[in-house]
Scaffold this active site. Structure first.
Site, PDB file in Angstrom:
ATOM      1  N   HIS A  82       6.835  14.655  29.388  1.00  0.00           N
ATOM      2  CA  HIS A  82       5.569  15.400  29.280  1.00  0.00           C
ATOM      3  C   HIS A  82       5.831  16.798  28.723  1.00  0.00           C
ATOM      4  O   HIS A  82       5.068  17.294  27.894  1.00  0.00           O
ATOM      5  CB  HIS A  82       4.908  15.552  30.658  1.00  0.00           C
ATOM      6  CG  HIS A  82       4.422  14.283  31.263  1.00  0.00           C
ATOM      7  ND1 HIS A  82       4.962  13.745  32.411  1.00  0.00           N
ATOM      8  CD2 HIS A  82       3.423  13.446  30.901  1.00  0.00           C
ATOM      9  CE1 HIS A  82       4.326  12.644  32.721  1.00  0.00           C
ATOM     10  NE2 HIS A  82       3.391  12.426  31.823  1.00  0.00           N
ATOM     11  N   GLY A 139       2.704   9.955  24.174  1.00  0.00           N
ATOM     12  CA  GLY A 139       4.092   9.504  24.086  1.00  0.00           C
ATOM     13  C   GLY A 139       4.171   8.029  23.667  1.00  0.00           C
ATOM     14  O   GLY A 139       3.322   7.221  24.040  1.00  0.00           O
TER      15      GLY A 139
END
Ligand code: PAF
Length: 280
Positions: A37, A148
């Protein structure tokens, strides 16, 4: 860094604190932030004037209530990690704030993409993801949103949402981040016991070995090899391993198409996913 919790606060905050026009980079998360993250947040902060991170454990994308209950939550550590990575604003709404009194999801039917692999194993999951991502985009109104590649099918589903609904946001894919031993970073990893964590490495080792075996086998045969191999790994309860065309998610047939290997397995009580491109 500012934290806001009500969807209607954002436009006021933006007017009060930040001169418009400012380009907004947005990183939607469910919290329990890890270095994967942080990489997304750093990139969003570098490429935009404002970086907004949302932290919201979205109940409508969980197909099992025990999984929702067990999902790790760590708001104060998350705020520190977001700030350290360069975030300007965190949006941390309540369930009521996002959904009103009854969280509901609308169906996302994108054909094969929302029927196969994760969609088949987790009924309703992508309906919930699409429902919340649409709401978050409408609230934050970002120019770019960073996702992602760890959730590779989710990324494809979000791209399809943006395309079909002509949402004014650019989807920015970001490479999957691995720990030093190769385990794909996931918020769920904190729930692995030391033994499970060791067993979980079989996913990455198998993906890596597939790369070296691709000279000798076509994608269909390599998929069969990987399936047999993973079924024999101690502590790994395989859900699927699939070699698909990255764009269509149809089974890959030849090495001259963009082939990605995707895997899902339960290790101990934790469901893990991983993936790796097998062609350049
Ligand atoms: O990838 C996630 O963390 C979630 O699925 C997302 C995109 C934040 C939606 O809840």
């Amino acid at each position: 860094m500012l934290v806001f919790t009500r969807p209607d606060e954002w436009q006021k905050l933006r007017r009060a604190y930040f001169n418009t026009p400012a380009s907004i980079g947005f990183v939607p998360t469910m919290g329990a932030l890890h270095s994967g993250h942080s990489a997304l947040i750093r990139r969003a902060a570098e490429e935009n004037e404002l970086c907004v991170v949302s932290i919201f454990v979205n109940p409508t994308q969980f197909d099992r209530s025990d999984d929702l209950l067990a999902y790790p939550r760590a708001l104060s550590a998350d705020l520190a990690a977001a700030e350290a990575a360069g975030c300007d604003l965190v949006f941390a709404p309540s369930i009521e704030g996002m959904y009103g009194s009854r969280p509901e999801r609308s169906a996302a039917d994108y054909g094969h993409l929302t029927e196969t692999l994760e969609a088949a194993k987790r009924p309703g999951h992508f309906d919930g993801v699409v429902t919340i991502v649409r709401k978050l985009f409408k609230t934050v109104n970002p120019d770019k949103a960073y996702f992602g590649e760890k959730d590779f099918q989710q990324l494809a589903v979000v791209r399809e949402l943006v395309k079909r609904e002509k949402l004014p946001v650019r989807i920015m894919p970001c490479a999957l981040v691995r720990d030093a031993d190769g385990l794909a970073l996931s918020s769920r990893n904190v729930r692995l016991s030391p033994a499970d964590r060791q067993n979980a490495l079989a996913l990455w080792h198998t993906l890596r070995e597939m790369k070296s075996r691709k000279q000798h086998l076509d994608p269909r045969k390599l998929e069969k090899w990987a399936q047999r191999h993973l079924e024999q790994q101690p502590g790994v309860e395989l859900e699927y391993v699939a070699l698909v065309n990255e764009n269509s998610f149809e089974p890959a047939q030849k090495w001259d198409e963009p082939v990605r290997a995707l895997v899902a397995a339960k290790v101990g009580a934790v469901r893990l996913i991983d993936n790796e491109p097998l062609t350049d």
